[in-house]
Design a protein around this motif. Structure first.
Motif, mmCIF file in Angstrom:
data_model
loop_
_atom_site.group_PDB
_atom_site.id
_atom_site.type_symbol
_atom_site.label_atom_id
_atom_site.label_comp_id
_atom_site.label_asym_id
_atom_site.label_seq_id
_atom_site.Cartn_x
_atom_site.Cartn_y
_atom_site.Cartn_z
ATOM 1 N N ARG A 220 -4.868 -3.083 0.450
ATOM 2 C CA ARG A 220 -4.870 -2.235 -0.821
ATOM 3 C C ARG A 220 -6.139 -1.795 -0.985
ATOM 4 O O ARG A 220 -7.186 -2.232 -1.053
ATOM 5 C CB ARG A 220 -4.417 -3.342 -1.817
ATOM 6 C CG ARG A 220 -4.686 -2.925 -3.290
ATOM 7 C CD ARG A 220 -3.832 -1.912 -3.526
ATOM 8 N NE ARG A 220 -2.373 -2.257 -3.395
ATOM 9 C CZ ARG A 220 -1.418 -1.357 -3.688
ATOM 10 N NH1 ARG A 220 -1.527 -0.185 -4.483
ATOM 11 N NH2 ARG A 220 -0.090 -1.700 -3.532
ATOM 12 N N PRO A 221 -5.863 -0.361 -1.345
ATOM 13 C CA PRO A 221 -7.520 0.361 -1.699
ATOM 14 C C PRO A 221 -8.142 -0.263 -2.561
ATOM 15 O O PRO A 221 -7.510 -0.878 -3.474
ATOM 16 C CB PRO A 221 -6.859 1.777 -2.134
ATOM 17 C CG PRO A 221 -5.504 1.966 -1.471
ATOM 18 C CD PRO A 221 -4.996 0.515 -1.322
ATOM 19 N N GLN A 222 -9.278 -0.317 -2.760
ATOM 20 C CA GLN A 222 -10.306 -1.018 -3.667
ATOM 21 C C GLN A 222 -10.653 -0.046 -4.909
ATOM 22 O O GLN A 222 -11.350 1.046 -4.667
ATOM 23 C CB GLN A 222 -11.459 -1.413 -3.162
ATOM 24 C CG GLN A 222 -10.954 -2.756 -2.067
ATOM 25 C CD GLN A 222 -12.338 -3.106 -1.363
ATOM 26 O OE1 GLN A 222 -13.522 -2.934 -1.857
ATOM 27 N NE2 GLN A 222 -12.115 -3.837 -0.177
ATOM 28 N N GLY B 218 -15.576 -10.982 -1.998
ATOM 29 C CA GLY B 218 -15.976 -10.115 -3.120
ATOM 30 C C GLY B 218 -15.291 -8.730 -3.193
ATOM 31 O O GLY B 218 -15.539 -7.979 -4.142
ATOM 32 N N GLN B 219 -14.289 -8.516 -2.315
ATOM 33 C CA GLN B 219 -13.767 -7.127 -2.310
ATOM 34 C C GLN B 219 -12.247 -7.117 -2.156
ATOM 35 O O GLN B 219 -11.695 -6.218 -1.682
ATOM 36 C CB GLN B 219 -14.164 -6.526 -1.052
ATOM 37 C CG GLN B 219 -15.789 -5.936 -1.040
ATOM 38 C CD GLN B 219 -16.338 -5.434 0.510
ATOM 39 O OE1 GLN B 219 -15.206 -5.095 1.242
ATOM 40 N NE2 GLN B 219 -17.343 -5.243 0.392
ATOM 41 N N GLY B 220 -11.640 -8.232 -2.885
ATOM 42 C CA GLY B 220 -10.170 -8.306 -2.930
ATOM 43 C C GLY B 220 -9.440 -7.758 -3.917
ATOM 44 O O GLY B 220 -8.169 -7.670 -3.914
ATOM 45 N N LEU B 221 -10.273 -7.221 -4.925
ATOM 46 C CA LEU B 221 -9.591 -6.644 -6.029
ATOM 47 C C LEU B 221 -8.816 -5.253 -5.858
ATOM 48 O O LEU B 221 -9.604 -4.456 -5.334
ATOM 49 C CB LEU B 221 -10.573 -6.465 -7.210
ATOM 50 C CG LEU B 221 -9.895 -5.588 -8.531
ATOM 51 C CD1 LEU B 221 -8.680 -6.270 -9.175
ATOM 52 C CD2 LEU B 221 -11.038 -5.272 -9.503
ATOM 53 N N ARG C 171 -3.292 3.023 -13.520
ATOM 54 C CA ARG C 171 -4.098 2.796 -12.118
ATOM 55 C C ARG C 171 -5.109 3.810 -12.054
ATOM 56 O O ARG C 171 -4.725 5.030 -11.984
ATOM 57 C CB ARG C 171 -3.412 2.442 -10.944
ATOM 58 C CG ARG C 171 -4.074 2.192 -9.767
ATOM 59 C CD ARG C 171 -3.106 2.043 -8.564
ATOM 60 N NE ARG C 171 -2.449 3.190 -8.132
ATOM 61 C CZ ARG C 171 -1.108 3.135 -7.410
ATOM 62 N NH1 ARG C 171 -0.515 2.043 -6.910
ATOM 63 N NH2 ARG C 171 -0.801 4.137 -7.322
ATOM 64 N N PRO C 172 -6.238 3.674 -11.727
ATOM 65 C CA PRO C 172 -7.319 4.587 -11.253
ATOM 66 C C PRO C 172 -6.662 5.649 -10.298
ATOM 67 O O PRO C 172 -6.251 5.267 -9.273
ATOM 68 C CB PRO C 172 -8.380 3.925 -10.685
ATOM 69 C CG PRO C 172 -8.457 2.615 -11.217
ATOM 70 C CD PRO C 172 -6.995 2.122 -11.598
ATOM 71 N N PRO D 268 0.966 -1.381 -0.074
ATOM 72 C CA PRO D 268 -0.009 0.115 -0.099
ATOM 73 C C PRO D 268 0.886 1.298 -0.066
ATOM 74 O O PRO D 268 1.963 1.240 0.390
ATOM 75 C CB PRO D 268 -0.910 -0.061 1.466
ATOM 76 C CG PRO D 268 -0.921 -1.668 1.564
ATOM 77 C CD PRO D 268 0.541 -2.071 1.179
ATOM 78 N N ASP D 269 0.513 2.428 -0.407
ATOM 79 C CA ASP D 269 1.117 3.590 -0.710
ATOM 80 C C ASP D 269 1.353 4.579 0.269
ATOM 81 O O ASP D 269 1.849 5.499 0.268
ATOM 82 C CB ASP D 269 0.474 4.255 -2.025
ATOM 83 C CG ASP D 269 0.536 3.442 -3.173
ATOM 84 O OD1 ASP D 269 -0.302 3.363 -3.788
ATOM 85 O OD2 ASP D 269 1.744 2.891 -3.559
#
Length: 345
Positions: A17-19, A243-246, A157-158, A5-6
């Motif tokens: 990690r932010p989603q 469902g929130q691992g990406l 990356r978004p 993470p940044d």
């Protein structure tokens, strides 16, 4: 390669990690090929990275080239790794050459040689499209020449500060007098203007995966296993929800790059509880099209990018829609996970 993470975190924290799934990809500019200003905070951990490499799947042979620039400290780190098959130690690889402390490229990276102690040079022929890399270690009998040609625009990356891009890679490797022709694909990445603190964090492995099947098909995703698939760590790290691992990713198909909306992934591991051997991946893109991908690890080595973290670099064979492709799967593990889930004799 997104190694953490940044932003910083305390050693006991779970900093996930932010989603960013489902958000528009950042549009990169030619200037993004080159060096950027430090992170707005001015913190000494401000980082810029460039990551390159090649693979020869039929020989289970992989090469990684990693530059880690520290603009506030005015220094950089550099790595060249070449290996075949499976290794339990970084130093058992066929070739390892890493320097933590090298001079910063004060004249930029459009065309530069890393340092006298490491005869590694880069030349940008056309930004975001064509880059040449040369390396020679005459004393140890290793040399390589790579031409990297983009098969797709860089996928940002978004929110920016990072892109990943599938490349056609051609050239030659001289490994101790044995000549290997290089003619395949590799996904490079570039990150900039954010902090990359070396803090150890509590959480499950974060996996960076890429695959290229030809000039018309490639994918990238970064994220965690889905706890609903029973990866084994779900009770210890309840902050990761089904469902929130990406983190983020894309699918490039027939000339169109689409951001990913979600991912369900399960990593299969050796009996040691750590070393990846395969991946089941389900990606859903922004148009709600589902892509089922299976990965089989066919070469692997561990690398401690820094001492608080270990990354398993895995040359992986991917299967998607009846096609076979290859690319990296990088499984990023921290102290808390390794301590609790390594299976000891």
């Amino acid at each position: 390669m997104e190694t953490s993470p940044d932003s910083g975190a305390s050693p006991s924290s779970t900093n996930l990690r932010p989603q960013l799934g489902g958000r528009p990809l950042h549009e990169c500019r030619p200037d993004d090929e080159f060096l950027h200003p430090p992170a707005a905070s001015g913190h000494y951990s401000s980082t810029e990275t460039t990551y390159w490499g090649f693979n020869i799947p039929e020989k289970q042979l992989n090469g990684e080239i990693y530059m880690w620039f520290h603009p506030v400290l005015r220094m950089c780190s550099a790595s060249v790794y070449i290996w075949k098959g499976f290794h339990g130690s970084t130093l058992s690889c066929e070739y390892v050459n890493h320097y933590h402390y090298l001079p910063f490229p004060e004249k930029g990276i459009a065309e530069y040689r890393v340092a006298d102690t490491m005869n590694l040079s880069f030349r940008v022929i056309e930004p975001l499209k064509t880059i040449a890399i040369e390396y020679r270690d005459a004393e140890r009998g290793v040399a390589l020449s790579l031409l990297n040609e983009a098969i797709m625009p860089p996928a940002g990356r978004p929110g920016g500060f990072h892109f990943t891009q599938a490349m056609k890679v051609t050239g030659e490797l001289d490994l101790f007098g044995e000549i290997h022709a290089i003619d395949g694909y590799f996904s490079r990445d570039h990150s900039w203007s954010q902090e990359r603190r070396e803090t150890s964090r509590n959480g499950p492995p974060l996996t960076w995966i890429v695959g290229v099947f030809g000039d018309d098909l490639a994918f990238h995703a970064v994220g965690y296993d889905d706890p609903s698939l029973n990866p084994g760590w779900e009770d210890r790290y309840p902050a990761v929800k089904p469902g929130q691992g990406l983190g983020w990713g894309y699918i490039f198909q027939a000339g169109v790059t689409k951001p990913l909306k979600s991912m369900r992934k399960l990593t299969h591991r050796e009996e040691d509880g750590l070393s990846p051997i395969g991946f089941d991946v389900e990606l859903v893109d922004i148009d709600d099209v589902t892509h089922i991908i299976k990965g089989h690890v066919q070469a692997r080595m561990p690398w401690q990018t820094w001492q608080n973290m270990n990354v398993y670099f895995c040359q992986t064979r991917w299967e998607l829609d009846g096609r076979t492709g290859y690319g990296d799967a990088q499984d990023i593990q921290m102290n808390d996970f390794v301590h609790h889930f390594a299976k000891r004799p």
